[in-house]
Structure formats: structure tokens, C-alpha cells
Design an enzyme around this catalytic site. Structure first.
Site, PDB file in Angstrom:
ATOM      1  N   GLU A 141       9.710  10.228   8.821  1.00  0.00           N
ATOM      2  CA  GLU A 141       8.521  11.031   9.148  1.00  0.00           C
ATOM      3  C   GLU A 141       7.235  10.208   9.161  1.00  0.00           C
ATOM      4  O   GLU A 141       6.343  10.429   9.981  1.00  0.00           O
ATOM      5  CB  GLU A 141       8.394  12.181   8.128  1.00  0.00           C
ATOM      6  CG  GLU A 141       7.216  13.100   8.348  1.00  0.00           C
ATOM      7  CD  GLU A 141       7.258  13.815   9.703  1.00  0.00           C
ATOM      8  OE1 GLU A 141       8.233  14.501   9.981  1.00  0.00           O
ATOM      9  OE2 GLU A 141       6.295  13.659  10.485  1.00  0.00           O
ATOM     10  N   GLY A 172      -3.245   5.101   5.858  1.00  0.00           N
ATOM     11  CA  GLY A 172      -3.798   5.304   4.515  1.00  0.00           C
ATOM     12  C   GLY A 172      -2.700   5.512   3.506  1.00  0.00           C
ATOM     13  O   GLY A 172      -1.642   6.065   3.816  1.00  0.00           O
ATOM     14  N   THR A 216       0.830  -1.213   0.000  1.00  0.00           N
ATOM     15  CA  THR A 216       0.000   0.000   0.000  1.00  0.00           C
ATOM     16  C   THR A 216       0.862   1.259   0.000  1.00  0.00           C
ATOM     17  O   THR A 216       0.671   2.155  -0.832  1.00  0.00           O
ATOM     18  CB  THR A 216      -0.900  -0.009   1.261  1.00  0.00           C
ATOM     19  OG1 THR A 216      -1.587  -1.257   1.297  1.00  0.00           O
ATOM     20  CG2 THR A 216      -1.895   1.119   1.235  1.00  0.00           C
ATOM     21  N   VAL A 233       5.364   7.631  12.365  1.00  0.00           N
ATOM     22  CA  VAL A 233       4.391   7.985  13.413  1.00  0.00           C
ATOM     23  C   VAL A 233       3.378   8.961  12.829  1.00  0.00           C
ATOM     24  O   VAL A 233       3.754   9.967  12.214  1.00  0.00           O
ATOM     25  CB  VAL A 233       5.073   8.665  14.621  1.00  0.00           C
ATOM     26  CG1 VAL A 233       4.041   8.992  15.704  1.00  0.00           C
ATOM     27  CG2 VAL A 233       6.181   7.791  15.182  1.00  0.00           C
ATOM     28  N   GLY A 278       1.286   8.699  10.349  1.00  0.00           N
ATOM     29  CA  GLY A 278       1.014   8.659   8.902  1.00  0.00           C
ATOM     30  C   GLY A 278       1.281   9.999   8.232  1.00  0.00           C
ATOM     31  O   GLY A 278       2.418  10.460   8.178  1.00  0.00           O
ATOM     32  N   GLY A 313     -10.854  -3.402   6.751  1.00  0.00           N
ATOM     33  CA  GLY A 313      -9.415  -3.424   6.440  1.00  0.00           C
ATOM     34  C   GLY A 313      -8.584  -2.580   7.392  1.00  0.00           C
ATOM     35  O   GLY A 313      -7.397  -2.381   7.171  1.00  0.00           O
ATOM     36  N   LYS A 352       5.240   3.923  18.573  1.00  0.00           N
ATOM     37  CA  LYS A 352       5.147   5.305  18.079  1.00  0.00           C
ATOM     38  C   LYS A 352       5.479   6.315  19.175  1.00  0.00           C
ATOM     39  O   LYS A 352       6.206   7.277  18.938  1.00  0.00           O
ATOM     40  CB  LYS A 352       3.745   5.546  17.514  1.00  0.00           C
ATOM     41  CG  LYS A 352       3.484   4.754  16.219  1.00  0.00           C
ATOM     42  CD  LYS A 352       2.020   4.809  15.828  1.00  0.00           C
ATOM     43  CE  LYS A 352       1.748   4.115  14.505  1.00  0.00           C
ATOM     44  NZ  LYS A 352       0.302   3.920  14.253  1.00  0.00           N
ATOM     45  N   GLU A 382      -6.057  -5.937  11.391  1.00  0.00           N
ATOM     46  CA  GLU A 382      -5.536  -7.157  10.754  1.00  0.00           C
ATOM     47  C   GLU A 382      -6.347  -8.356  11.239  1.00  0.00           C
ATOM     48  O   GLU A 382      -7.040  -8.275  12.251  1.00  0.00           O
ATOM     49  CB  GLU A 382      -4.088  -7.404  11.199  1.00  0.00           C
ATOM     50  CG  GLU A 382      -3.184  -6.209  11.138  1.00  0.00           C
ATOM     51  CD  GLU A 382      -2.448  -6.115   9.830  1.00  0.00           C
ATOM     52  OE1 GLU A 382      -2.249  -7.165   9.194  1.00  0.00           O
ATOM     53  OE2 GLU A 382      -2.084  -4.992   9.454  1.00  0.00           O
ATOM     54  N   ILE A 387       0.482  12.973   9.209  1.00  0.00           N
ATOM     55  CA  ILE A 387       0.590  14.143  10.100  1.00  0.00           C
ATOM     56  C   ILE A 387       2.064  14.522  10.255  1.00  0.00           C
ATOM     57  O   ILE A 387       2.875  13.682  10.627  1.00  0.00           O
ATOM     58  CB  ILE A 387       0.041  13.827  11.515  1.00  0.00           C
ATOM     59  CG1 ILE A 387      -1.398  13.317  11.441  1.00  0.00           C
ATOM     60  CG2 ILE A 387       0.141  15.045  12.417  1.00  0.00           C
ATOM     61  CD1 ILE A 387      -1.937  12.826  12.778  1.00  0.00           C
TER      62      ILE A 387
HETATM   63  N1  HSE Z   1      -2.430  -0.097  12.380  1.00  0.00           N
HETATM   64  C1  HSE Z   1      -2.074   1.283  12.410  1.00  0.00           C
HETATM   65  C2  HSE Z   1      -3.270   2.110  12.894  1.00  0.00           C
HETATM   66  C3  HSE Z   1      -1.648   1.723  11.034  1.00  0.00           C
HETATM   67  O1  HSE Z   1      -4.375   1.560  12.998  1.00  0.00           O
HETATM   68  O2  HSE Z   1      -3.120   3.279  13.193  1.00  0.00           O
HETATM   69  C4  HSE Z   1      -0.767   2.916  11.007  1.00  0.00           C
HETATM   70  O3  HSE Z   1       0.447   2.741  11.688  1.00  0.00           O
END
Ligand code: HSE
Length: 404
Positions: free
Chosen positions: A124, A297, A11, A127, A129, A182, A200, A185, A131
Site C-alpha cells: 500500500e 513523510g 525514515t 504509491v 505514501g 530534504g 507509481k 535528493e 494516501i
Molecule cells: N521522492 C518521492 C516524492 C518520495 O517526492 O514524492 C515518495 O515516494
């Protein structure tokens, strides 16, 4: 020209390739040179995908190609990802990664190699995503001390808790929905047991405090024991249950934890709902700051990776060091941290209520018609004091700290 190799075409990796192509002109204007992807490494084949032209299955092709100046790791895990990133740095290639597990476990070592070799190792996207939080911490917030970082750092659990809160649904039920969408997991333990958020906050704390915070030292509790009854009581009290990853400096002591916590309505994290992430940062010079956005994402996360690519390309002749001193920071035991606590009794008569109120210094209890037992917030006390008092009450079935 900067030639890069993307490790992993999942992804995030495919998002990185897409953004580098789609935003080519913007990136060239920003860096003053073209950034092109020479290889994509993946075990799989992608018949019909344009990536086929540059797809390789053997990392050594990348490692031994002197034209490749940057390795972009989006594979995840700490096995091959560690091996490949380390080998790339040792071979004189810059590296960046979206992989929090890699940074939390091997960040100190990889940063040291990068510094020694005058290279860059950036992360970057590891942690929050999309942001921006890591670069602000090491570059914009250096004129003061950070005294607290508290984040909703896991979108999956925030989605689940929001559903439980708003729709009065049970944990197992919202977990199934998170899996179907999704977010979670098939084995959801990394999210629901708090391990993802733990890694994180360890990374953020290490950067903010300038010293290595070991994720293995962080007391970590997930959301698996949060019930419909807890949610109902919290709602009745005007509070919201969130999974918070936190690091605080108080009287020279550093406390860190991942735990469900109750938030009051005025707290900046109170309204953060669904899959969104947010990080609250308190600085002695800045006051309170909030960073909010998509914590996961494809494109949000890939855009943070590509921002690292831009940063590295612009600074390819020097090491921009985002890291920390390797000497491990000793965290204080959370038994010394002072809080109020939400306490729920599964059963009890008027006499038990009276004893509980006296013991925990509380004046008000909440009783719900649809739930057995009762709940209340304690007075402020250390966790150690709470535990001593709680030992006398076997009817206690839940305790959740209140975030201050
Ligand atoms: N599994 C993580 C979450 C994905 O749900 O935030 C991003 O690290």
C-alpha cells in the site's frame, strides 16, 4: 501472535517500529492478536536507540527464524530488497513493502510466489505514501472498469512547480530549496526526470487494469525543461503546469505517460499544491473520484505500511491477492492520443504568428510584455498530427499537452 522483522531502519522503517509500538493496543484490537517486531535489520548501529536490543546485521538470522511470520521491507532499491523479500516468501513468510521500485520491477514475480505459497505480499505504501489508493483499487473499485487514473504522484516536483508558479522563480532555484528542505535528493533525477512517478503509475495501472503494465514502456518526461517563461504564459492563460502520471483507456486502447501537463481551473488536480499528492480515478460505474494526502513523510508512509501489517495479520491463513495477470499489457503509442497542446515560440513576427495560427487551428495567441515570442493552445489533434505540423516551425521551444 505475529512476529515481524523490519528490513531497514531509515525514515520509514523507524516510523513503522514507532507506530507498531505507539498503536499496539489498537492493532491488537483490530487483528485479535499481538504484533511484535522481533528483529530490525540494518547495516548501521544505533547506539542509545531502544532498537539496539533487536538490531541484527545479518538477514539470515531473520530468514532462519521460524518464529518470524512477516517481513516488512523498507530499505528501498531493487538489489538486496528483492533478494530478501523473495527469500522470505520462499521460506513461507508474508511480506509487505513501501518500495515502488521493487513492486514495479519484480511485483509480478513476488505476487506469483505469494499466491503459490498461500501467503500475502502487500504494498500500500509504495504509491501515494499515506494516501489509501492500492487497497481501494483492488478491493473497493471492483464493480466496474477504471477508465482513467491520473495522479500527482511525486511530491518533490509538485513542490517545485508550485514554487515556480506562485513565486515566479526559476527551476534551478526551486530545486536548491527542495534539496535544502530534504525533499529532493542530492542527485534529484529520479524525481525531476519523472522516473519515480513512472513506477507509481505503472503499479496503479497494473492493479486497475488487472494486467501487468511495464514501467519501461511508459513514455516519461520530467520537469527539467519547464522555465519561468512557460509558467508565466500558463498563468496568463489561467492554466497550471503539473507533472501528471496518467493511464487512460480510450476506444479499447490504453495510453500511459508521465509528463508535465497543463490543467484548467475546473480540473480536480488543479489546486493540489506543494508536496501533496493526489490521484484522480474515473470509473465507468463510480464516475470521478479523488484521493488526496501526504505522498511521503515518515508517519504517513509508515501508517500505510502498518495497515498492510494489520491486513496480513488478519488474513495470515490465506492469500489476499492485490495484483494483476502477469501477461504484459501492450500500451498504445502516444502519437495516437488526442489533446490540445500549449506551444511556445521563442521568437516570431506577425507573419510567423499568422502561419502558426493557421497550421495549429488556433484563434488566440498570448504575448507577454516581459517575454520574447508568443504562445497559444492548439486545436485538439493527435500527437502525431501535432508533430507533423511542428516540424515546419523551428522557432517552437516548448510544447506541453493540456489535460482533458
Ligand atoms: N521522492 C518521492 C516524492 C518520495 O517526492 O514524492 C515518495 O515516494
Amino acid at each position: 501472535m505475529m512476529k515481524a522483522a523490519v528490513l531497514g531502519y531509515g525514515t520509514i522503517g523507524s516510523g513503522v517500529v514507532e507506530i507498531l509500538e505507539k498503536k499496539k493496543d489498537l492493532i491488537t484490537a483490530e487483528t485479535g492478536q499481538e504484533v511484535s517486531v522481533k528483529y530490525v535489520l540494518d547495516l548501521r548501529d544505533f547506539p542509545g536507540d531502544p532498537v539496539e536490543r533487536i538490531l541484527v546485521h545479518d538477514f539470515n538470522i531473520i530468514l532462519n527464524d521460524p518464529e518470524v511470520g512477516l517481513v516488512i521491507e523498507t530499505m528501498g532499491g531493487t538489489g538486496k530488497a528483492y533478494e530478501f523479500v523473495k527469500a522470505a516468501l520462499l521460506a513461507g513468510k508474508h511480506a509487505c513493502t513501501s518500495n515502488k521500485a521493487l513492486v514495479a520491477k519484480y511485483g509480478s514475480e513476488l505476487l506469483a510466489i505469494a499466491r503459490e505459497k498461500n501467503l500475502n505480499f502487500q504494498f500500500e505504501a509504495s504509491v501515494g505514501g499515506g494516501i489509501p489508493i492500492i487497497r481501494p483499487l483492488y478491493s473497493c473499485l471492483t464493480a466496474g472498469n477504471v477508465t482513467e487514473i491520473t495522479g500527482i504522484l511525486n511530491g518533490t516536483t509538485n513542490f517545485m512547480l508550485t514554487k515556480m508558479d506562485r513565486e515566479g522563480r526559476a527551476y534551478e532555484d526551486v530545486l536548491k530549496e527542495a534539496q535544502a528542505l530534504g525533499y529532493a535528493e542530492r542527485d534529484p533525477s529520479a524525481d525531476v526526470e519523472g522516473h519515480d512517478a513512472c513506477r507509481k503509475i505503472a503499479i496503479l495501472a497494473s492493479i486497475a487494469l488487472g494486467q501487468f503494465v511495464d514501467y519501461e514502456d511508459i513514455e516519461t518526461r520530467g520537469i527539467t525543461d519547464i522555465t519561468k517563461a512557460d509558467m508565466a504564459y500558463a498563468k496568463e492563460m489561467g492554466l497550471s503546469i503539473k507533472l501528471l502520471a496518467s493511464c487512460k483507456v480510450e476506444d479499447g486502447k490504453v495510453y500511459a505517460s508521465v509528463s508535465p501537463k497543463l490543467l484548467r481551473e475546473g480540473h480536480p488536480l488543479y489546486t493540489v499544491s506543494g508536496v501533496f499528492n493526489a490521484v484522480f480515478v474515473r470509473g465507468d460505474m463510480t464516475g470521478d473520484l479523488m484521493f488526496y494526502g501526504s505522498g511521503a513523510g515518515k508517519l504517513p508512509t509508515a501508517s500505510a505500511v502498518v495497515a498492510d501489517v494489520v491486513e496480513i495479520t488478519k488474513n495470515s491463513d490465506r492469500c489476499v491477492y492485490p495484483g494483476w495477470r502477469d501477461e504484459k499489457l501492450e500500451l498504445s503509442a502516444n502519437t495516437g492520443a488526442v489533446n490540445q497542446y500549449f506551444v511556445r515560440f521563442s521568437a516570431g513576427d506577425k507573419e510567423v504568428e499568422k502561419q502558426a495560427l493557421e497550421a495549429f487551428g488556433t484563434e488566440e495567441i498570448t504575448v507577454l510584455r516581459q517575454e520574447p515570442g508568443f504562445a497559444f493552445l492548439t486545436a485538439r489533434m493527435t500527437r502525431g498530427e501535432y508533430e507533423e505540423k511542428a516540424a515546419a516551425f523551428p522557432q517552437i521551444c516548448q510544447m506541453i499537452p493540456v489535460q482533458e
